[in-house]
Design a protein around this motif. Structure first.
Motif, PDB file in Angstrom:
ATOM      1  N   VAL A 228      45.804  29.458  69.441  1.00 33.15           N
ATOM      2  CA  VAL A 228      44.185  29.888  69.024  1.00 33.15           C
ATOM      3  C   VAL A 228      44.297  31.096  69.726  1.00 33.15           C
ATOM      4  CG1 VAL A 228      41.911  29.990  69.403  1.00 33.15           C
ATOM      5  CG2 VAL A 228      43.883  27.506  69.722  1.00 33.15           C
ATOM      6  N   CYS A 229      44.101  31.932  68.150  1.00 35.24           N
ATOM      7  CA  CYS A 229      43.725  34.005  68.543  1.00 35.24           C
ATOM      8  C   CYS A 229      41.671  33.875  68.316  1.00 35.24           C
ATOM      9  CB  CYS A 229      44.125  33.997  67.413  1.00 35.24           C
ATOM     10  SG  CYS A 229      45.828  33.829  66.525  1.00 35.24           S
ATOM     11  N   HIS A 230      41.628  34.005  69.521  1.00 31.75           N
ATOM     12  CA  HIS A 230      40.355  34.847  69.195  1.00 31.75           C
ATOM     13  C   HIS A 230      40.075  35.641  68.695  1.00 31.75           C
ATOM     14  CE1 HIS A 230      39.591  31.668  73.114  1.00 31.75           C
ATOM     15  NE2 HIS A 230      40.716  32.529  73.415  1.00 31.75           N
ATOM     16  N   ILE A 231      38.905  35.372  67.637  1.00 29.78           N
ATOM     17  CA  ILE A 231      38.813  36.721  66.911  1.00 29.78           C
ATOM     18  C   ILE A 231      36.582  36.996  67.074  1.00 29.78           C
ATOM     19  CG2 ILE A 231      40.132  35.997  64.859  1.00 29.78           C
ATOM     20  CD1 ILE A 231      37.935  34.170  63.992  1.00 29.78           C
ATOM     21  N   ASP A 232      36.024  38.039  66.457  1.00 28.70           N
ATOM     22  CA  ASP A 232      34.318  38.115  66.246  1.00 28.70           C
ATOM     23  C   ASP A 232      34.476  38.774  65.382  1.00 28.70           C
ATOM     24  OD1 ASP A 232      32.135  38.704  67.171  1.00 28.70           O
ATOM     25  OD2 ASP A 232      32.540  39.754  69.234  1.00 28.70           O
ATOM     26  N   PHE A 233      33.361  39.024  64.988  1.00 34.70           N
ATOM     27  CA  PHE A 233      33.155  40.162  63.786  1.00 34.70           C
ATOM     28  C   PHE A 233      32.154  41.733  64.014  1.00 34.70           C
ATOM     29  CE2 PHE A 233      32.744  35.373  62.822  1.00 34.70           C
ATOM     30  CZ  PHE A 233      33.341  35.398  61.674  1.00 34.70           C
ATOM     31  N   VAL A 234      32.446  42.884  63.591  1.00 34.09           N
ATOM     32  CA  VAL A 234      32.165  43.466  63.653  1.00 34.09           C
ATOM     33  C   VAL A 234      30.622  43.918  63.001  1.00 34.09           C
ATOM     34  CG1 VAL A 234      33.098  45.937  62.483  1.00 34.09           C
ATOM     35  CG2 VAL A 234      34.608  45.139  62.916  1.00 34.09           C
ATOM     36  N   TYR A 235      30.020  44.346  63.872  1.00 40.65           N
ATOM     37  CA  TYR A 235      28.069  44.415  63.914  1.00 40.65           C
ATOM     38  C   TYR A 235      28.125  45.716  62.139  1.00 40.65           C
ATOM     39  CZ  TYR A 235      23.322  44.934  63.926  1.00 40.65           C
ATOM     40  OH  TYR A 235      22.479  45.633  63.468  1.00 40.65           O
ATOM     41  N   LEU A 236      28.357  45.230  61.084  1.00 36.42           N
ATOM     42  CA  LEU A 236      27.552  46.041  60.291  1.00 36.42           C
ATOM     43  C   LEU A 236      26.527  45.999  60.441  1.00 36.42           C
ATOM     44  CD1 LEU A 236      30.696  44.898  57.960  1.00 36.42           C
ATOM     45  CD2 LEU A 236      31.165  46.554  59.340  1.00 36.42           C
ATOM     46  N   ARG A 237      25.888  46.897  60.441  1.00 41.56           N
ATOM     47  CA  ARG A 237      24.438  46.973  60.501  1.00 41.56           C
ATOM     48  C   ARG A 237      23.292  46.988  58.883  1.00 41.56           C
ATOM     49  NH1 ARG A 237      21.317  51.903  60.371  1.00 41.56           N
ATOM     50  NH2 ARG A 237      22.500  53.223  60.390  1.00 41.56           N
ATOM     51  N   LEU A 238      22.355  46.541  59.106  1.00 38.69           N
ATOM     52  CA  LEU A 238      21.359  46.364  57.930  1.00 38.69           C
ATOM     53  C   LEU A 238      21.144  47.986  57.601  1.00 38.69           C
ATOM     54  CD1 LEU A 238      20.587  44.946  55.593  1.00 38.69           C
ATOM     55  CD2 LEU A 238      18.059  44.682  57.432  1.00 38.69           C
ATOM     56  N   TYR A 239      21.297  48.500  56.423  1.00 32.30           N
ATOM     57  CA  TYR A 239      20.979  50.110  56.291  1.00 32.30           C
ATOM     58  C   TYR A 239      19.768  49.782  55.501  1.00 32.30           C
ATOM     59  CZ  TYR A 239      21.847  54.922  54.545  1.00 32.30           C
ATOM     60  OH  TYR A 239      21.789  56.126  54.613  1.00 32.30           O
ATOM     61  N   ALA A 240      18.825  50.377  56.101  1.00 34.03           N
ATOM     62  CA  ALA A 240      17.336  50.653  55.920  1.00 34.03           C
ATOM     63  C   ALA A 240      17.467  51.932  55.001  1.00 34.03           C
ATOM     64  CB  ALA A 240      16.539  50.766  56.824  1.00 34.03           C
ATOM     65  N   HIS A 241      17.269  52.664  54.318  1.00 32.40           N
ATOM     66  CA  HIS A 241      16.812  53.617  53.571  1.00 32.40           C
ATOM     67  C   HIS A 241      16.314  54.135  52.559  1.00 32.40           C
ATOM     68  CE1 HIS A 241      19.196  57.948  52.165  1.00 32.40           C
ATOM     69  NE2 HIS A 241      18.359  57.071  51.278  1.00 32.40           N
ATOM     70  N   ILE A 242      15.425  56.174  52.734  1.00 31.61           N
ATOM     71  CA  ILE A 242      14.615  55.827  51.952  1.00 31.61           C
ATOM     72  C   ILE A 242      14.949  56.906  51.599  1.00 31.61           C
ATOM     73  CG2 ILE A 242      12.331  56.724  51.693  1.00 31.61           C
ATOM     74  CD1 ILE A 242      11.580  54.994  54.557  1.00 31.61           C
ATOM     75  N   ASP A 243      14.920  57.276  49.960  1.00 30.29           N
ATOM     76  CA  ASP A 243      15.103  58.705  49.353  1.00 30.29           C
ATOM     77  C   ASP A 243      14.369  59.052  49.612  1.00 30.29           C
ATOM     78  OD1 ASP A 243      17.277  57.029  47.840  1.00 30.29           O
ATOM     79  OD2 ASP A 243      16.198  56.081  46.389  1.00 30.29           O
ATOM     80  N   GLY A 244      15.276  60.988  49.629  1.00 29.67           N
ATOM     81  CA  GLY A 244      14.416  61.677  49.769  1.00 29.67           C
ATOM     82  C   GLY A 244      15.135  62.515  51.219  1.00 29.67           C
ATOM     83  N   SER A 245      13.964  63.449  52.081  1.00 28.21           N
ATOM     84  CA  SER A 245      14.764  63.890  53.188  1.00 28.21           C
ATOM     85  C   SER A 245      13.883  63.856  54.386  1.00 28.21           C
ATOM     86  CB  SER A 245      14.385  65.506  53.232  1.00 28.21           C
ATOM     87  OG  SER A 245      13.122  66.039  52.165  1.00 28.21           O
TER      88      SER A 245
END
Length: 1379
Positions: free
Chosen positions: A200-217
């Motif tokens: 048995v190998c223990h696994i976990d998942f990398v937290y790939l966050r939800l990326y919120a993005h607004i075009d612009g500066s």
């Protein structure tokens, strides 16, 4: 007993404790189905290591001064020990592997053994997971892999493998927040068919966050009268693939400066729920600033994220700007020491005239018009970047703040124990307490250049080679890395020398590389291979490499480890031969396959720069070894010339053989003893070098993710090979000078931009390699390479391979030549007239340049060097190439041109005395021919060779200049060649003479045509309007002629008839027959003629519709008659009835009626339409047959023989034949065109073969033309009448109508007698009675004839019978057979 920290120690005097410990350990082995590995150390005593998933027990022998554990005394001698106890205690000096009942199915996880240090799974990437366990070869095992969650539910079924590793493919699991940091596990079941084990190998998942993005500066400006559209469509949930994105959007607005009580932008309320919103500037306050926040939620994963920007309202109009990130600026974070590449664009049009200004902390750094900005970030925690755009007089600005992404810090890495034996001691390494905001962290463990492992689990159990320290590299999500080193003390291991000793040494379980690979212990197998290969012979190295035969490289670590093995192998070799090279060919193939895997999975992007540096050093070292001249090869061609038939025989045999991958064809036909003897070592080197270039290509592609413009140049240099990798700026011309200063590559701005369009992406990385010596020195070529070999290629993240990257704007290469003293062959000649122009030709490869060096001339001469087309006098005179006798130096004077064609072609050199030169005596000249070739190496392994296509050579002094339209390995060579004179008549003309022979020929042809036309006109005039005569009663002679019959004879050459014709007119009351009498010597019914018969019959007496009956008798020499049509004309009112006949008229009357007028058919069925099309085709075939028969009779040999005696004598037939041949000649001359002063020089060479034919083989030429036209005509007939073929194929036994040969011959003699007797037969009336049986047979035969010819069926069979009875050449069946 617990064994987590049990140590059994003993010495030779007191063994009681060791005996007790050994018994307990042996019991543990049997109870746990484990295994015991025993390894003898380097001292006199033995040390043993027992391995379990989480427990390690060591038996060590200590000296008398060591502290002894207290235990009860056990009186037992060696002889009383069990086998397990003996092995544990060291009585057996050779290592033994103790198997339990389930030993072969034991497995343990390499990572993820503990819940607090699981294997981190990135669901967006492909990942390799490995377990390890003993191998019971040859027993095969299978591994079943299943991932379950903390509740035991199935997350992902990874399937079954036969190796202890499995691939976790991306986006196979949709992970929610509640699934993270839970007790997720990977269950691995190992089975050998009879027993089963599980780990048995223990696994976990990398937290790939939800990326919120607004075009612009960060801050954007909008005019008070403008509307600004901002978008959040670039938001992305990295836990899900692009096709499963289901995001919800919510916008909020909050006043930041002024207008704090705005109703339009009210804090706490939802502004919009769409991905895109429009901000109305008229609803904002001037100089007010508003914060817009986007909240993005992913229903599938349950994650939420936000992003915000500030909008500033200003007077006037503003152009909204958007910030673009290309490198090291994601999420407004940057890594120290890495260049930033960013850009600015407009939401809408930026205008025609625009200028961008970039400021860092309010200091102007760059101005340009393309909106791209590359710079090295300052070494500060954060800085501001301001963008100013001036477009068509409108100024807009925006700014943003970048923060530094610091690498992981405050952690510690350690190794236990700190000392041991290389390859035998199991070291526990771990990293703890490393902190960083950009998770997850990735750990790399290295032993000098050997990459041992890369993982997200900071705990290892590893074996290491002979090194002094271990290196740990800890990197965060944005690739900011920290490097730390830990020292270790290793005792030098003693490895036996020699092949047999190594074979015995590898029989020990811990040394068996093949079993280690099968058991999943790749790291230890690589370490053992490196240790065993040190200072060994080639036999040992080859044996060790063979142990990796079944291993497949699947990830970057595998590639790097194989590269280290090759480097270790090369370090023990000097100059490598083909035998040495063959040792590691399989490893090169595995590395290339591994790069393909990592490229497809995207893992190639994660290879760090220092790892690329180490791997590239190993590859460059290999190239250096391959470049060295370490052996000689036999001359294949010289060997072949010793045999009869030589190269011609070999070339014919070799053409039947298909080449293998990366192999030159080695097949010598009947000289089989040469096979695999001459080219085998060459093929080995070729395979190795081509695979090495492929590896460099993959390294270059991986470098494109790490090296960009502004970064430090990546250089690797050896004595023979030097490589440079650097970022490319496409806005300026680049001069690339090879490290050896022998080759210069000029990359113009247009070429760079075209290359970027071909490659794609925003950045390009160039890879330049120069070779001091030719790495392809072993390749059999006719002429040696005379320049340095230069490799150039460019890569981008949107990669294209070398073979696919072709550019429209060439790269320019200037290459210095290494000249060797060699006497060139001299081409000598002489002229004795001012209008004498010799022309020489030189065979020139595609793209090569030909250089003509004039050494001596005795008179000033105009010259021209030209490729593809032969020079003309006017071109030579008008050109600027002139050789002056007085100005010639010792080195001569050179003129050149290059072959623009894509294949091998001829280049020409023409010489003529200058117009003002006076040639009074024989004037000699000498010159040399030199060829410059720009070469590229064909990277396609199916046909490896140097080639010239894709490059053009240009002559510029002593160096070779090339324009190349692709990227590859480049080289150049020059060699002397020879030339051959091509024209036999050197004298050129300033005016053309009259060809009186051709004029006389055409005059003769004109007279023949005129005579034939007059003869045809005479025939038409004499037979065009002839009136037919018939016998009438006295009463009929007095009555007026009111009905006229216009009788038309068909176009067939045998359609004419000398017989008397009977016309019967059935009237309303009576029926009257009229006999048409003809003069047998001058008949009126001729082919293609119309005769008129006027009858004293009223139209009212005719039947309705009118009809007539026609027949003939057998009088005359050729009584058969083919009637085309009869037109009935009412002379009183001009009314006409046209009757189509198209039948052979016989003795039985044929009824003729007017043609029916058919209305346009409507609503036809498919069958009726098909029948209608068939009838139309039959009519077309009938017309074609008439035309063909008329033309076919013009053949003077075959036509008259087939169609019988015709009224055309031999002279007429000869005239017709000459006229036809003249038409052929005329068409040929028209195709050749007119001969003028501009083209006659080229034509006298191009069409010289025609002159030879006319001079020597005129008769054969004429006969060939005749039979060629005959063949074309027969082919046309068979295409139009394919049924003729099938009819001719019928057997006489199966076709009753097919005449037998003997009867045909007999009939011909009868026909001749009948012709002789028929000449004196008086004119008689038509026969009234004919045998019914004969007539029926004639009808059947005539119907078959009409069916073959496409003519309507006829009711009269008399014509067919009479054709057989009267004239053999006019036999209808005979005509059909011939057709």
């Amino acid at each position: 007993m617990p064994l987590s920290a049990t140590i059994c120690q003993t010495n030779n005097k007191n063994k009681a404790n060791a005996f007790k410990c050994a018994k307990d350990l042996a019991k543990y082995v049997n109870d746990t189905n484990g295994h015991l590995e025993c390894v003898e150390n380097q001292k006199d005593a033995a040390g043993f290591t027992k391995e379990y998933p989480t427990q390690h027990v060591r038996l060590e022998e200590k000296d008398n001064n060591s502290n002894m554990q207290q235990a009860a005394k056990v009186e037992k001698n060696h002889e009383n020990l069990t086998p397990q106890e003996k092995v544990l205690f060291g009585v057996f000096r050779s290592p033994v592997l103790i198997h339990s009942a389930k030993h072969c199915t034991h497995c343990e996880c390499v990572h993820g053994k503990q819940a607090h240090s699981p294997i981190m799974i990135n669901v967006a990437k492909r990942q390799e997971i490995t377990v390890k366990g003993p191998s019971c070869s040859p027993r095969s095992v299978t591994y079943t892999w299943k991932a379950i969650n903390h509740e035991g539910g199935l997350l992902y079924d990874l399937g079954t493998t036969t190796v202890p590793r499995v691939t976790w493919h991306p986006y196979k699991v949709a992970v929610r927040l509640q699934d993270e940091h839970k007790n997720n596990r990977l269950i691995v079941t190992k089975s050998d068919g009879s027993t089963t084990g599980r780990c048995v190998c223990h696994i976990d998942f990398v937290y790939l966050r939800l990326y919120a993005h607004i075009d612009g500066s960060r801050i954007m400006r909008v005019g008070v009268r403008q509307k600004l559209t901002i978008s959040g469509t670039e938001s992305f949930d990295y836990m899900l693939p692009s096709q499963q994105q289901q995001l919800t959007y919510r916008w909020e607005c909050k006043p930041d400066k002024r207008d704090l009580n705005s109703k339009y932008c009210e804090a706490g309320k939802t502004f919009a729920t769409s991905p895109t919103i429009t901000v109305d500037g008229s609803q904002l306050v001037v100089n007010g600033q508003y914060k817009f926040t986007l909240y993005v939620n992913s229903p599938l994963t349950g994650m939420e994220s936000s992003d915000s920007i500030y909008i500033h309202c200003s007077w006037g109009s503003k152009i909204p700007l958007i910030l673009l990130c290309f490198e090291n600026c994601w999420e407004l974070l940057f890594n120290r020491g890495v260049a930033i590449h960013m850009g600015v664009d407009c939401f809408t049009e930026c205008g025609t005239k625009r200028e961008f200004v970039f400021k860092i902390n309010n200091e102007v750094k760059e101005r340009n018009t393309n909106g791209h900005f590359r710079f090295m970030p300052p070494d500060v925690p954060e800085f501001n970047v301001t963008f100013i755009l001036t477009a068509d007089g409108v100024e807009s600005d925006s700014y943003t703040t970048f923060e530094r992404n610091d690498p992981p810090a405050n952690g510690l890495c350690k190794v236990e124990p700190t000392s041991g034996i290389p390859g035998d001691t199991l070291f526990k390494a771990s990293c703890q307490d490393w902190q960083d905001k950009q998770l997850p962290l990735r750990y790399t463990l290295k032993a000098e250049k050997l990459v041992i492992d890369q993982t997200s689990d900071p705990n290892w159990e590893v074996y290491v080679p002979q090194v002094s320290e271990l290196t740990f590299v800890i990197c965060d999500r944005l690739r900011a890395c920290t490097k730390t080193k830990v020292s270790v003390t290793l005792t030098e291991v003693k490895i036996p020398k020699g092949l047999q000793e190594i074979i015995e040494y590898m029989k020990k379980p811990g040394n068996d590389i093949k079993n280690l690979l099968i058991g999943g212990e790749l790291g230890r197998a690589v370490v053992k291979a490196i240790l065993m290969m040190k200072d060994q012979g080639i036999e040992v190295d080859k044996y060790i490499v063979e142990q990796f035969h079944d291993f497949e490289a699947k990830n970057a670590v595998d590639i790097l480890q194989l590269g280290t093995i090759i480097n270790q192998l090369l370090s023990s070799l000097g100059n490598i031969t083909s035998v040495d090279t063959e040792t590691f060919l399989e490893l090169l193939d595995k590395m290339c396959d591994g790069f393909k895997e990592t490229k497809e999975s995207g893992e190639i992007k994660d290879i760090q720069l220092d790892e690329l540096h180490d791997l590239t050093e190993e590859i460059i070292e290999l190239v250096s070894k391959l470049t060295t001249h370490a052996e000689t090869f036999g001359d294949t061609q010289s060997t072949l010339w010793e045999f009869e038939a030589g190269m011609i025989q070999v070339a014919n045999e070799r053409g039947k053989v298909t080449p293998r991958m990366a192999h030159l064809i080695e097949h010598y036909g009947k000289y089989g003893k040469l096979n695999d003897t001459i080219l085998t070592p060459i093929n080995i080197r070729m395979h190795a070098l081509c695979k090495t270039l492929e590896l460099l290509h993959y390294v270059g592609f991986a470098s494109s993710f790490r090296i960009h413009k502004g970064d430090a140049t990546f250089k690797i240099e050896t004595d023979l090979v030097k490589m440079t990798t650097m970022g490319i700026d496409t806005q300026n011309t680049i001069w690339l000078v090879s490290p050896d200063l022998k080759t210069t590559a000029i990359l113009t701005k247009q070429m760079l931009q075209n290359m970027q369009n071909q490659l794609g992406g925003a950045d390009m990385t160039a890879q330049v390699i120069s070779f001091k010596d030719n790495p392809f020195w072993w390749f059999p070529t006719e002429h040696p390479i005379t320049t340095a070999v230069f490799y150039f290629s460019s890569f981008s993240k949107e990669e294209r391979s070398i073979e696919e990257t072709h550019i429209n704007v060439p790269i320019r290469l200037n290459m210095l030549q290494k000249r060797t003293a060699k006497q060139p062959p001299l081409i000598q000649g002489a002229v004795d007239d001012s209008m004498e122009m010799p022309i020489y030709r030189i065979r020139t490869p595609a793209g090569a340049a030909v250089i003509i060096n004039f050494i001596t001339v005795m008179v000033d001469m105009d010259v021209l060097v030209k490729c593809q087309n032969m020079p003309k006098l006017s071109e030579v005179r008008d050109g600027d190439m002139r050789v002056m006798r007085e100005s010639l130096t010792q080195d001569g004077i050179q003129y050149s041109d290059h072959n623009h064609a894509h294949n091998e072609n001829w280049c020409y050199v023409a010489l003529i005395a200058s117009a003002d030169a006076n040639v009074r005596q024989l004037s000699k000249y000498t010159f040399t021919v030199e060829i410059y070739e720009c070469l590229t190496w064909n990277t396609n392994l199916d046909n490896p060779t140097w080639r010239t296509d894709g490059c053009e050579s240009i002559h510029e002094g002593e160096n070779i200049t090339c324009n190349c339209y692709h990227m590859s390995v480049f080289a150049g060579r020059s060699y002397y060649s020879t030339a051959e004179e091509v024209v036999r008549d050197r004298n050129v003309k300033d005016q053309l003479d009259v060809n009186w022979y051709l004029v006389a020929f055409y005059i003769l042809i004109v007279f023949i045509f005129i005579w034939l036309l007059l003869r045809a006109y005479d025939d038409m005039c004499s037979a065009g309007a002839e009136k037919l005569l018939t016998e009438m009663t006295e009463n009929e002679k007095q009555r007026p002629r009111t009905i006229a019959l216009h009788i038309t004879t068909g176009p067939h050459w045998t359609a004419a008839s000398s017989a008397n014709v009977t016309v019967t007119v059935p009237a309303m009351i009576f029926q009257r027959s009229y006999a048409i009498a003809q003069n047998p010597e001058k008949p009126l019914l001729k082919p293609n003629t119309t005769c008129v018969l006027e009858l004293p019959i009223r139209a009212s007496d005719l039947s309705n519709p009118p009809k007539i009956l026609i027949s003939r008798n057998d009088s005359g020499r050729y009584p058969s008659w083919y009637c085309e049509s009869i037109t009935i004309v009412n002379l009183e009112n001009g009314e006409k009835w046209h009757c189509t006949v198209r039948k052979w008229i016989g003795t039985k009357p044929v009824e003729v009626q007017p043609d029916k007028e058919h209305a346009a058919p409507t609503n036809l069925t498919n069958a009726e339409k098909k029948q209608l099309r068939k009838e139309k085709w039959q009519k077309i075939k009938a017309h074609y047959h008439d035309f063909f028969v008329c033309w076919f009779l013009f053949q003077p040999l075959y036509g008259p023989h087939q169609y019988g005696v015709v009224v055309v004598d031999r002279f007429v037939r000869s005239c017709i034949w000459i006229a036809k041949f003249a038409v052929i000649i005329l068409l040929v001359f028209l195709w050749l065109g007119a001969t003028t002063l501009d083209n006659y020089e080229a034509e006298r060479y191009v069409y010289e073969f025609i002159i030879d034919i006319i001079d020597c083989k005129f008769v054969l030429f004429v006969i060939g033309c005749y039979f060629a036209t005959l063949l074309v005509e027969l082919l046309m007939l068979l295409i139009a009448f394919p049924e003729c073929i099938f009819k001719c194929k019928k057997s006489p036994k199966n076709d009753a109508r097919s005449p037998k040969p003997k009867k045909r011959i007999f009939k011909k003699f009868i026909y001749k007698d009948k012709r002789a007797s028929s000449a004196t037969v008086p004119v008689t009336q038509p026969k009234n009675k004919v045998s019914a049986t004969t007539e029926e047979n004639e009808i059947a035969a005539r119907s078959d004839q009409n069916r073959v010819l496409g003519l309507p069926n006829e009711n009269s069979a008399a014509a067919s019978q009479e054709q057989n009875d009267v004239s053999a050449p006019r036999d209808v069946d005979e005509v059909s057979d011939s057709t």
